[in-house]
Motif scaffolding. Structure first.
Motif, mmCIF file in Angstrom:
data_model
loop_
_atom_site.group_PDB
_atom_site.id
_atom_site.type_symbol
_atom_site.label_atom_id
_atom_site.label_comp_id
_atom_site.label_asym_id
_atom_site.label_seq_id
_atom_site.Cartn_x
_atom_site.Cartn_y
_atom_site.Cartn_z
ATOM 1 N N ALA A 378 0.818 -1.212 0.000
ATOM 2 C CA ALA A 378 0.000 0.000 0.000
ATOM 3 C C ALA A 378 0.854 1.266 0.000
ATOM 4 O O ALA A 378 0.422 2.305 -0.517
ATOM 5 C CB ALA A 378 -0.925 -0.002 1.207
ATOM 6 N N TYR A 381 1.371 3.581 -3.045
ATOM 7 C CA TYR A 381 0.288 4.425 -3.545
ATOM 8 C C TYR A 381 0.244 5.739 -2.783
ATOM 9 O O TYR A 381 0.751 5.841 -1.658
ATOM 10 C CB TYR A 381 -1.060 3.704 -3.415
ATOM 11 C CG TYR A 381 -1.211 2.531 -4.355
ATOM 12 C CD1 TYR A 381 -1.885 2.657 -5.564
ATOM 13 C CD2 TYR A 381 -0.669 1.291 -4.035
ATOM 14 C CE1 TYR A 381 -2.019 1.580 -6.435
ATOM 15 C CE2 TYR A 381 -0.795 0.206 -4.904
ATOM 16 C CZ TYR A 381 -1.477 0.367 -6.093
ATOM 17 O OH TYR A 381 -1.601 -0.706 -6.950
ATOM 18 N N GLU A 385 -3.681 4.267 3.060
ATOM 19 C CA GLU A 385 -4.746 3.836 3.974
ATOM 20 C C GLU A 385 -5.989 3.389 3.207
ATOM 21 O O GLU A 385 -6.708 2.477 3.644
ATOM 22 C CB GLU A 385 -5.103 4.964 4.956
ATOM 23 C CG GLU A 385 -5.677 6.234 4.327
ATOM 24 C CD GLU A 385 -4.642 7.136 3.694
ATOM 25 O OE1 GLU A 385 -5.042 8.123 3.050
ATOM 26 O OE2 GLU A 385 -3.442 6.849 3.867
ATOM 27 N N ARG A 386 -6.232 3.975 2.040
ATOM 28 C CA ARG A 386 -7.383 3.566 1.243
ATOM 29 C C ARG A 386 -7.155 2.196 0.623
ATOM 30 O O ARG A 386 -8.096 1.409 0.482
ATOM 31 C CB ARG A 386 -7.655 4.605 0.148
ATOM 32 C CG ARG A 386 -8.083 5.954 0.692
ATOM 33 C CD ARG A 386 -8.547 6.886 -0.408
ATOM 34 N NE ARG A 386 -9.734 6.378 -1.091
ATOM 35 C CZ ARG A 386 -10.345 7.014 -2.084
ATOM 36 N NH1 ARG A 386 -9.863 8.175 -2.522
ATOM 37 N NH2 ARG A 386 -11.412 6.500 -2.645
ATOM 38 N N VAL A 387 -5.917 1.894 0.252
ATOM 39 C CA VAL A 387 -5.596 0.580 -0.296
ATOM 40 C C VAL A 387 -5.791 -0.494 0.770
ATOM 41 O O VAL A 387 -6.368 -1.555 0.513
ATOM 42 C CB VAL A 387 -4.152 0.552 -0.830
ATOM 43 C CG1 VAL A 387 -3.789 -0.848 -1.321
ATOM 44 C CG2 VAL A 387 -3.977 1.567 -1.949
ATOM 45 N N GLU A 389 -7.737 -0.334 3.367
ATOM 46 C CA GLU A 389 -9.180 -0.453 3.602
ATOM 47 C C GLU A 389 -9.852 -1.274 2.501
ATOM 48 O O GLU A 389 -10.733 -2.092 2.782
ATOM 49 C CB GLU A 389 -9.800 0.945 3.665
ATOM 50 C CG GLU A 389 -11.300 0.940 3.998
ATOM 51 C CD GLU A 389 -11.880 2.344 4.033
ATOM 52 O OE1 GLU A 389 -13.120 2.458 4.150
ATOM 53 O OE2 GLU A 389 -11.107 3.320 3.941
ATOM 54 N N LEU A 390 -9.416 -1.077 1.261
ATOM 55 C CA LEU A 390 -9.979 -1.830 0.140
ATOM 56 C C LEU A 390 -9.763 -3.325 0.325
ATOM 57 O O LEU A 390 -10.676 -4.138 0.135
ATOM 58 C CB LEU A 390 -9.343 -1.364 -1.172
ATOM 59 C CG LEU A 390 -9.726 -2.143 -2.440
ATOM 60 C CD1 LEU A 390 -11.218 -2.004 -2.725
ATOM 61 C CD2 LEU A 390 -8.903 -1.670 -3.628
ATOM 62 N N TYR A 391 -8.545 -3.719 0.709
ATOM 63 C CA TYR A 391 -8.234 -5.136 0.917
ATOM 64 C C TYR A 391 -9.016 -5.701 2.096
ATOM 65 O O TYR A 391 -9.488 -6.845 2.055
ATOM 66 C CB TYR A 391 -6.734 -5.325 1.148
ATOM 67 C CG TYR A 391 -5.964 -5.554 -0.130
ATOM 68 C CD1 TYR A 391 -5.484 -6.804 -0.459
ATOM 69 C CD2 TYR A 391 -5.724 -4.506 -1.013
ATOM 70 C CE1 TYR A 391 -4.778 -7.030 -1.633
ATOM 71 C CE2 TYR A 391 -5.024 -4.712 -2.193
ATOM 72 C CZ TYR A 391 -4.553 -5.975 -2.495
ATOM 73 O OH TYR A 391 -3.865 -6.185 -3.668
ATOM 74 N N GLN A 392 -9.155 -4.918 3.134
ATOM 75 C CA GLN A 392 -9.861 -5.404 4.323
ATOM 76 C C GLN A 392 -11.342 -5.608 4.057
ATOM 77 O O GLN A 392 -11.987 -6.441 4.701
ATOM 78 C CB GLN A 392 -9.658 -4.418 5.478
ATOM 79 C CG GLN A 392 -8.242 -4.398 6.014
ATOM 80 C CD GLN A 392 -8.017 -3.327 7.059
ATOM 81 O OE1 GLN A 392 -8.774 -2.351 7.154
ATOM 82 N NE2 GLN A 392 -6.970 -3.479 7.854
ATOM 83 N N ARG A 393 -11.896 -4.858 3.090
ATOM 84 C CA ARG A 393 -13.316 -4.986 2.765
ATOM 85 C C ARG A 393 -13.595 -6.059 1.711
ATOM 86 O O ARG A 393 -14.722 -6.503 1.591
ATOM 87 C CB ARG A 393 -13.867 -3.652 2.251
ATOM 88 C CG ARG A 393 -14.008 -2.571 3.281
ATOM 89 C CD ARG A 393 -15.026 -1.514 2.818
ATOM 90 N NE ARG A 393 -14.829 -1.161 1.419
ATOM 91 C CZ ARG A 393 -14.171 -0.086 0.996
ATOM 92 N NH1 ARG A 393 -13.636 0.733 1.885
ATOM 93 N NH2 ARG A 393 -14.050 0.173 -0.279
ATOM 94 N N ASP A 394 -12.571 -6.435 0.944
ATOM 95 C CA ASP A 394 -12.772 -7.368 -0.175
ATOM 96 C C ASP A 394 -12.164 -8.731 0.166
ATOM 97 O O ASP A 394 -10.940 -8.906 0.119
ATOM 98 C CB ASP A 394 -12.114 -6.803 -1.435
ATOM 99 C CG ASP A 394 -12.494 -7.583 -2.688
ATOM 100 O OD1 ASP A 394 -12.653 -8.811 -2.590
ATOM 101 O OD2 ASP A 394 -12.640 -6.967 -3.763
ATOM 102 N N LEU A 397 -9.712 -10.141 -2.571
ATOM 103 C CA LEU A 397 -8.392 -9.522 -2.580
ATOM 104 C C LEU A 397 -7.558 -9.986 -1.386
ATOM 105 O O LEU A 397 -6.383 -10.330 -1.533
ATOM 106 C CB LEU A 397 -8.526 -8.002 -2.557
ATOM 107 C CG LEU A 397 -8.928 -7.308 -3.865
ATOM 108 C CD1 LEU A 397 -9.109 -5.812 -3.627
ATOM 109 C CD2 LEU A 397 -7.896 -7.549 -4.946
#
Length: 434
Positions: A378, A381, A385-387, A389-394, A397
């Protein structure tokens, strides 16, 4: 629950499972009762909807969900009872209707092979080591300067490294007849002399020339040349040099450093950040090299193992789809899944062997390592922190990331137990794909 098992092949199995119908019916009734208490329907007070209305509106959905859950739970219980390890999801066949007080279904699937003990102590592994030096940091800073160079007019003859703007036309003849490109007039293009991006023949002819000069050259165009009409052909080229520009590199000053998000700390902080980035990249490459080395040797020593054909077919289809997507973006065509079966088989073999070693040696996923890997990835990028969060939600991924980390853990474990020879390479050598 009654279970019978049938061997359909080396790895193919067929389970026949019978579950008491009253178990199914009781679950349906419980679900319908829950729906009746919670659902809101126009014209009825909450909790006062007649059972026949609930059955009519929600019965099919509830029964479908219940039978699916019943099959899923009973199948997992059955394979556990029979000590089976399915390779993929089963192919289920059932009417879903009670018969003689039972609900029956069959499940066809492949199981993972029984490999037995894997002796990694006999594997001869070459482990690459490397480090980042001051010279590597200097080279990267020069690369960053080159990426931000300016092009300014040069009132002199063209030299290697200059940007040359020129017009050209090419003509010739071969077995397909005479040709000219363009059909009329001349094309205007630019190239960095010495880069070879426009073909060496033209670039060499433009060296030591000044704006306004016209040159001719016999040129062999490469098969992958940007203009299909000239690709793979020999032609007589006439080119007129329009403009020569030389590059001007920026100084490594505060303005240059701030372009990389460094407001304080000056050159020392900039160099430290560059080194940290290089070390992160090097760590990832060394890990990838070790994994490729370990997995390659592991697969080679177990080349004859039986593998689930369904897994190979799925992997081949995925590889074909990825290739087709890339080819479509470039306007090209690719072969079907059959062309990727050998690669798919090696990948499946690697996954099966790595999984067996992890299982047999109780290697557990290191969640801290997962977090560190995600944080490192992450950090490349602008908004890490957004990356994260994206992995934690998907889940998909995150599952892919966890699989890669587990492969790294197993590779490290194998390297700790195999016969290892270290090979030290420079940073540049280590970063080249092996």
């Amino acid at each position: 629950m009654q279970v019978s098992i049938e061997n359909l092949g080396k790895l193919e199995r067929k389970l026949t499972v019978r579950v008491p119908a009253d178990q199914y019916e009781s679950q349906v009734k419980a679900r319908l009762a829950e729906v009746a208490r919670s659902v809101r329907l126009k014209g009825f007070r909450p909790g006062k909807i007649p059972p026949r209305v609930i059955e009519q509106r929600f019965g099919p959905q509830v029964r479908g969900e219940t039978i699916s859950e019943l099959i899923r739970n009973s199948f997992n219980e059955a394979v556990g009872k029979e000590n089976l390890r399915p390779a993929m999801a089963p192919e289920i066949d059932t009417t879903g209707q009670p018969t003689d007080g039972q609900i029956e279904y069959t499940a066809k699937f492949e199981v993972l092979p029984e490999i037995g003990p894997i002796d990694v102590g006999q594997l001869e592994i070459t482990k690459v080591t490397s480090s980042v030096t001051d010279a590597d940091v200097d080279a990267m800073i020069e690369t960053l300067r080159a990426q931000r160079r300016e092009w300014v007019p040069a009132a002199r003859a063209a030299q290697p490294g200059d940007m040359a703007l020129f017009e050209y036309a090419a003509q010739g003849s071969d077995t397909s007849g005479s040709f000219r490109h363009p059909a009329e007039g001349m094309d205007r293009v630019g190239t960095i002399l010495g880069s070879g991006s426009m073909t060496t023949g033209i670039e060499e002819a433009l060296l030591n020339r000044v704006a306004g000069d016209t040159v001719t050259a016999e040129v062999d165009f490469p098969a992958d040349f940007r203009e299909p009409a000239l690709a793979g052909r020999r032609a007589q080229v006439e080119a007129k040099l329009i403009r020569v520009q030389e590059s001007r590199l920026p100084e490594v000053d505060d303005a240059f450093i701030k372009a990389f998000g460094i407001a304080d700390g000056g050159v020392d902080k900039f160099r430290a950040d560059v080194r940290a980035n290089l070390e992160r990249e090097l760590k990832g490459m060394l890990s990838a090299r070790l994994k490729n080395e370990v997995v390659g040797k592991l697969v080679a020593t177990h080349a004859a193992i039986d593998l689930p054909q369904g897994m190979i077919e799925r992997e081949a289809e995925m590889l074909a789809q990825q290739a087709q997507e890339q080819a479509r973006q470039q306007g090209q065509a690719t072969p079907g899944p059959e062309a990727y079966r050998d690669v798919a088989r090696r990948r499946v073999a690697a996954g099966v062997l790595v999984g067996e070693i992890a299982r047999a040696n109780n290697i557990r996923l290191d969640n801290r390592r997962v977090a560190e890997t995600l944080a490192s990835f992450a950090s490349t990028y602008e908004e890490p922190e957004r990356v994260v969060e994206l992995y934690q939600r998907d889940p998909q991924l995150m599952g892919g990331l966890q699989s890669r980390v587990m492969e790294d853990q197993v590779a490290d474990w194998i390297a700790d137990h195999a016969q290892v020879t270290e090979q030290h390479l420079s940073f540049g050598e280590a970063m080249r794909p092996s």
